[in-house]
Scaffold this active site. Sequence first.
Site, short mmCIF file in Angstrom:
data_model
loop_
_atom_site.label_atom_id
_atom_site.label_comp_id
_atom_site.label_asym_id
_atom_site.label_seq_id
_atom_site.Cartn_x
_atom_site.Cartn_y
_atom_site.Cartn_z
N CYS A 180 0.81 -1.23 0.00
CA CYS A 180 0.00 0.00 0.00
C CYS A 180 0.84 1.27 0.00
O CYS A 180 0.32 2.35 -0.30
CB CYS A 180 -0.94 0.03 1.20
SG CYS A 180 -2.00 -1.40 1.29
N HIS A 195 -3.35 7.26 3.20
CA HIS A 195 -3.76 6.00 2.58
C HIS A 195 -5.19 5.69 3.03
O HIS A 195 -5.51 5.75 4.22
CB HIS A 195 -2.81 4.89 3.04
CG HIS A 195 -3.25 3.52 2.65
ND1 HIS A 195 -3.76 3.24 1.40
CD2 HIS A 195 -3.26 2.35 3.34
CE1 HIS A 195 -4.06 1.95 1.34
NE2 HIS A 195 -3.77 1.39 2.50
N ASN A 253 -10.30 0.03 0.37
CA ASN A 253 -8.84 0.10 0.37
C ASN A 253 -8.32 -0.39 -0.98
O ASN A 253 -8.38 -1.59 -1.27
CB ASN A 253 -8.31 -0.75 1.52
CG ASN A 253 -6.80 -0.74 1.62
OD1 ASN A 253 -6.11 -0.26 0.72
ND2 ASN A 253 -6.28 -1.28 2.71
N1 ACO Z 1 -18.71 -8.74 9.49
C1 ACO Z 1 -19.14 -9.07 10.71
N2 ACO Z 1 -18.31 -9.50 11.67
C2 ACO Z 1 -17.00 -9.56 11.40
C3 ACO Z 1 -16.48 -9.24 10.12
C4 ACO Z 1 -17.40 -8.83 9.15
N3 ACO Z 1 -17.01 -8.47 7.90
N4 ACO Z 1 -15.16 -9.41 10.14
C5 ACO Z 1 -14.84 -9.84 11.38
N5 ACO Z 1 -15.94 -9.93 12.12
C6 ACO Z 1 -16.07 -10.36 13.52
C7 ACO Z 1 -14.92 -11.21 13.98
O1 ACO Z 1 -15.13 -12.56 13.64
C8 ACO Z 1 -14.97 -11.00 15.47
O2 ACO Z 1 -15.97 -11.80 16.01
P1 ACO Z 1 -15.79 -12.52 17.45
O3 ACO Z 1 -15.64 -11.38 18.42
O4 ACO Z 1 -17.03 -13.29 17.60
O5 ACO Z 1 -14.54 -13.33 17.33
C9 ACO Z 1 -15.42 -9.56 15.60
O6 ACO Z 1 -16.02 -9.20 14.34
C10 ACO Z 1 -14.29 -8.60 15.89
O7 ACO Z 1 -13.24 -8.87 14.98
P2 ACO Z 1 -11.93 -8.02 14.96
O8 ACO Z 1 -11.06 -8.47 13.84
O9 ACO Z 1 -11.32 -8.03 16.33
O10 ACO Z 1 -12.56 -6.59 14.66
P3 ACO Z 1 -11.87 -5.20 14.66
O11 ACO Z 1 -12.64 -4.28 15.51
O12 ACO Z 1 -10.39 -5.27 14.88
O13 ACO Z 1 -12.08 -4.72 13.15
C11 ACO Z 1 -10.86 -4.62 11.08
C12 ACO Z 1 -11.56 -5.52 12.09
C13 ACO Z 1 -11.87 -3.71 10.43
C14 ACO Z 1 -10.23 -5.53 10.03
C15 ACO Z 1 -9.80 -3.80 11.82
O14 ACO Z 1 -8.97 -4.61 12.60
C16 ACO Z 1 -8.96 -3.03 10.86
O15 ACO Z 1 -9.41 -2.10 10.23
N6 ACO Z 1 -7.66 -3.39 10.74
C17 ACO Z 1 -6.80 -2.76 9.81
C18 ACO Z 1 -7.02 -3.42 8.50
C19 ACO Z 1 -6.44 -2.60 7.40
O16 ACO Z 1 -6.78 -1.47 7.23
N7 ACO Z 1 -5.57 -3.26 6.67
C20 ACO Z 1 -4.96 -2.69 5.60
C21 ACO Z 1 -3.96 -1.62 6.07
S1 ACO Z 1 -2.45 -1.80 5.36
C22 ACO Z 1 -2.85 -1.97 3.81
O17 ACO Z 1 -3.65 -1.24 3.30
C23 ACO Z 1 -2.21 -3.10 3.12
#
Ligand code: ACO
Length: 343
Positions: free
Chosen positions: A130, A270, A300
């Site tokens: 990215c 980004h 993204n």
């Molecule tokens: N819909 C519903 N529930 C979901 C989904 C979904 N799409 N995805 C995950 N969940 C659930 C999980 O299973 C989990 O359930 P559980 O509590 O029963 O186990 C719950 O939601 C919480 O999951 P987390 O992964 O802990 O959720 P979090 O609040 O961390 O949000 C997210 C997840 C959005 C991916 C966040 O961690 C994030 O934004 N991370 C950065 C990701 C990113 O931007 N990556 C790219 C950056 S670098 C680049 O661009 C290459």
Amino acid sequence: MSESKPPVNPVAPSSGAAPTVSIVATGSYVPERVLTNADLEKMVDTSDEWIFTRSGIRERRIAAEGEATSDMAAAAAQRALDSIGMRGEEVDLILVATCTPDMIFPSTACYVQQQIGARRAACLDVSAACSGFLYAMDIGRQYILTGSAKTVLIIGAEKMSAIVDWTDRGTCVLFGDGAGAAILQARGATHGILPSVLGSDGELSELLTLPGGGSRNPASQEVLDGRLCYVKMAGREVFKHAVTHMANAATQILERYGMTIDDVACIIPHQANARIIQAIAQRIGAPMEKIYMNVDRYGNTSAASVIMAMDEASRTGRIRQGDMVLLVVFGSGFTWAASLVEW
Ligand code: ACO
């Protein structure tokens, strides 16, 4: 995002003044197909409410069948060229930042060269996930300053839909496809593109990978069965590191040039996740009005995100000639970068 910004006339560096490198044109392209959160609700166990509150994303674009990264890259590049009446033959160097190349080889840049008729250009891809567009911009700037190139075409382009696991709700809701391009030349701007802050941390590479299909895990039935040919991400960890490194890089580049947030007209981060962007703004003390966001419409798009947002901000008048623009990115590797550009 179908049109390019209005023409800007490139001029040679004024005699006596130190040459500076500027962005003289931009262009972008997104595929027509829109995939909404409601569409995703029918594909995996998710909801519009979950996706929007966790990421700020409402919809993303998906490439047409048979449409490759180079096709989107060439469309964005052609729009940038057309906006200043430039022909492909005038380009000396093409750098394509992507983590979704058409093929492992040849480079996607070579396919772009063929499509835009840039017969004189040297071509290579830049792999910094990215963060790739700002890495490419820094490389292109140096080629011009050393006299190795007069006109450099830099592109960020991704077909993320080809590498996300459409059965993994934790990742498939976050990404989208698209491309953006910028043309760099020397000209007599006060600042132009200032040298970037670039950083990497290979110790944390395992947190965001596409493990299969390369030399570590070559294509095989095991790779397919283990779904190793798709993005693997430790979302929470990536979130924390993205905020820390982007905030630090933004602070570092402002300090390097003796500037504060008040000197910056617009911050273009980004476009990974609205919550990451809000956390960065808070850390660096920037009001949200200074931040440009379009993650709600495109998700993204990895290496394409910052240049797609720059092109849109320019075309809509959000950034204007003479504005100081702060760009900051983060990606797999980990890699990160911050740049200051006088528009
Ligand atoms: N819909 C519903 N529930 C979901 C989904 C979904 N799409 N995805 C995950 N969940 C659930 C999980 O299973 C989990 O359930 P559980 O509590 O029963 O186990 C719950 O939601 C919480 O999951 P987390 O992964 O802990 O959720 P979090 O609040 O961390 O949000 C997210 C997840 C959005 C991916 C966040 O961690 C994030 O934004 N991370 C950065 C990701 C990113 O931007 N990556 C790219 C950056 S670098 C680049 O661009 C290459």
